[in-house]
Design a protein around this motif. Structure first.
Motif, PDB file in Angstrom:
ATOM      1  N   MET A 181      -1.491   7.422   7.190  1.00  0.00           N
ATOM      2  CA  MET A 181      -0.943   6.483   6.212  1.00  0.00           C
ATOM      3  C   MET A 181      -0.285   5.297   6.908  1.00  0.00           C
ATOM      4  N   ALA A 182       0.494   5.577   7.950  1.00  0.00           N
ATOM      5  CA  ALA A 182       1.162   4.503   8.685  1.00  0.00           C
ATOM      6  C   ALA A 182       0.141   3.576   9.327  1.00  0.00           C
ATOM      7  N   ALA A 234      -5.836   3.464  -2.009  1.00  0.00           N
ATOM      8  CA  ALA A 234      -6.816   3.860  -3.031  1.00  0.00           C
ATOM      9  C   ALA A 234      -7.718   4.994  -2.552  1.00  0.00           C
ATOM     10  N   GLU A 235      -7.662   5.311  -1.249  1.00  0.00           N
ATOM     11  CA  GLU A 235      -8.520   6.360  -0.690  1.00  0.00           C
ATOM     12  C   GLU A 235      -7.994   7.741  -1.069  1.00  0.00           C
ATOM     13  N   ARG A 258       0.864  -1.173   0.000  1.00  0.00           N
ATOM     14  CA  ARG A 258       0.000   0.000   0.000  1.00  0.00           C
ATOM     15  C   ARG A 258       0.902   1.225   0.000  1.00  0.00           C
ATOM     16  N   VAL A 259       0.581   2.196  -0.843  1.00  0.00           N
ATOM     17  CA  VAL A 259       1.436   3.365  -1.029  1.00  0.00           C
ATOM     18  C   VAL A 259       0.649   4.640  -0.782  1.00  0.00           C
ATOM     19  N   GLY A 260       1.219   5.534   0.005  1.00  0.00           N
ATOM     20  CA  GLY A 260       0.625   6.853   0.228  1.00  0.00           C
ATOM     21  C   GLY A 260       1.151   7.846  -0.786  1.00  0.00           C
ATOM     22  N   ILE A 285      -2.507  17.313  -7.090  1.00  0.00           N
ATOM     23  CA  ILE A 285      -3.867  16.952  -7.475  1.00  0.00           C
ATOM     24  C   ILE A 285      -4.658  16.434  -6.295  1.00  0.00           C
ATOM     25  N   GLN A 286      -4.048  15.537  -5.543  1.00  0.00           N
ATOM     26  CA  GLN A 286      -4.745  14.908  -4.428  1.00  0.00           C
ATOM     27  C   GLN A 286      -3.745  14.180  -3.541  1.00  0.00           C
TER      28      GLN A 286
END
Length: 491
Positions: free
Chosen positions: A165-166, A143-144, A130-132, A137-138
């Motif tokens: 995120m963590a 995916a959130e 999972r990547v933050g 843009i955002q």
């Protein structure tokens, strides 16, 4: 949390506040102060936070952190830099979330958004992690999607976002690091595993004053990372590398000796392809986004992937499967017409020149440019952009971008100073909606109409007020009206 714990690592010059004082939270906007908070008085551009100390105390602030000699009988902490103190306090308050993830930073005038979003996709595909993402843009937690108002959030808010995120299980965070973020210590206390320099062209001189100051600020990132990835073909690359204290990887489309070299670039109407020469290997790369600058963005992504230890073959394959970035050479559907409409965020001289030059490479008709310049920003780039538009396009519609608090007509006059002596035809239409409609009304077979400057934005800021304006909707509305007019004529 005790005050002494909150101030861990902060350079304190003097204090009247008890070290063991219990703190309920941190505020840097006096209106957000709650009982038991520490109020950090920041000197801003429009106002000075020290003026609001009485208001903060009235609302129940337990202590004040400031870098100006305090006046009055209340618990205070005098620090060397209130901005850096806020960043370090944020890290302490949230438990140093950046240390729990692999941080990747991207800086430069152009390309930051594309590089970060493409790298996020590559990391997810290759590692399954999972990547933050933190950017223009955002912001994204996996995916959130999380709304954003600036490229890099204020330091305390940034630490809060990193904590989210963590907690969500992100293993990597890829973020755009703006020059403002570096100058104003928004990323203070954060160490990056890898960072990249894309390019440096004229922008933000209203803030930095000179290109040298702008460059020196960008270079700060490479004293707080393990490995830097540098675009060897940019004229400011040597400056950046000389000031870097990190390990170095170089990328180039021109120099075969670079660590990552893009050989035999192929520029198509819907893609870029090249032969990546890296570590003694040759790897084919194809990215479904047109333009030579896409090759540079791809090289930067692959350079960061190498710095992070990803297999190059897998990274290149993942890059080929990545989607385009909203507002970056984005094709707008125009069914029933014989011309093409593109939306691009290009709002600097270099950005505009790059996108128009790229479009020229695959355009069979006219290149039509529709653009303006932002208000309350560097005025020196306005005539430069006017000249570039007229040199690179076959027809130009000069219009408004985000005038903000400036008069649109004055901005246009500045832009038109670059039109002197030109033979390229142009019109001036202040209202951006009308300008878009005009360009569509006068579109010819095989034209490519480039709506430049707004990109992903869905608003226009006029007289200090943000009004809804989505260029995709404007094109769709024009198409609908055209279709209805045609149907009416047929009946």
């Amino acid at each position: 949390m005790k005050l002494c714990e909150l101030l861990q690592g902060v350079e304190v010059l003097a204090s009247t506040a008890p070290a063991g004082l219990e703190i309920s939270g941190v505020a840097y906007d006096s209106r957000q102060v709650r009982p038991g908070n520490v109020f950090v008085a920041i000197s801003g551009f429009a106002t000075d936070g020290n003026r609001y100390i009485p208001k903060a105390l009235e609302l129940g602030a337990a202590a004040v952190v400031t870098d100006r000699e305090p006046e009055g009988d209340f618990p205070w902490v005098l620090v060397k830099s209130a901005r850096l103190a806020l960043a370090l306090m944020g890290a302490n308050w949230y438990g140093h979330p950046a240390e729990k993830m692999t941080m990747v930073g991207v800086t430069g005038t152009n390309g930051k958004t594309s590089v970060t979003m493409l790298l996020k996709s590559v990391l997810e595909q290759v590692t399954g992690a999972r990547v933050g993402l933190i950017g223009t843009i955002q912001n994204m937690i996996g995916a959130e999607v999380v709304a954003t108002e600036r490229t890099t959030p204020e330091s305390f808010a940034l630490q809060g976002l990193l904590a989210r995120m963590a907690e969500a299980g992100c293993r990597y965070v890829v973020m755009e690091v703006s020059s403002h973020a570096l100058a104003l210590d928004r990323v203070g206390g954060i160490f990056f595993e890898a960072a990249a320099f894309t390019n440096l062209t004229e922008d933000h001189l209203d803030f930095h004053g000179t290109m040298e100051n702008y460059a020196a600020t960008k270079a700060m990132l490479f004293s707080r990372c393990k490995t830097g990835v540098f675009n060897l073909d940019d004229s400011w690359c040597e400056y950046m590398m000389e000031r870097a204290t990190c390990g170095k990887l170089t990328c180039s489309e021109k120099a075969p000796a670079a660590d990552l070299y893009a050989g035999e670039p192929e520029l198509g109407a819907d893609h870029v392809a090249f032969r990546l020469v890296c570590g003694g290997k040759e790897i084919p790369v194809r990215v479904g986004i047109p333009g030579l600058f896409t090759a540079y963005n791809a090289l930067t992504v692959l350079g960061l992937a190498r710095a992070l230890g990803l297999p190059m073959e897998e990274a290149a394959k993942a890059l080929g499967e990545a989607q385009g970035v909203k507002g970056r050479i984005e094709v707008v559907p125009t069914p029933g017409t014989d011309f093409t409409v593109l939306i691009d965020y290009a709002h600097t001289p270099d950005g505009l020149e790059n996108v128009l030059a790229s479009v020229r490479g695959f355009c069979r008709g006219r290149v039509v440019a529709v653009f303006g310049c932002g208000g309350d920003r560097d005025k020196t780039k306005r005539p430069i952009m006017g000249k570039i538009g007229l040199e690179r396009a076959d027809f130009v519609v000069f219009t408004s971008d985000n005038p903000r608090t400036e008069a649109p007509g004055e901005i246009l006059r500045d832009i038109l100073a670059g039109a002197r002596g030109t033979k390229t035809p142009y019109v001036v239409i202040e209202d951006r909606r009308e300008a878009i409609r005009y360009s569509l009304d006068h579109g010819q077979k095989d034209d490519i109409i480039v709506l430049a400057g707004k990109g992903h934005e869905t608003y226009q800021e006029v007289a200090g007020v943000k009004n809804h304006l989505d260029e995709r909707e404007e094109v769709a509305a024009w198409l609908k009206a055209r279709r209805e007019q045609k149907e009416g004529a047929d009946t």
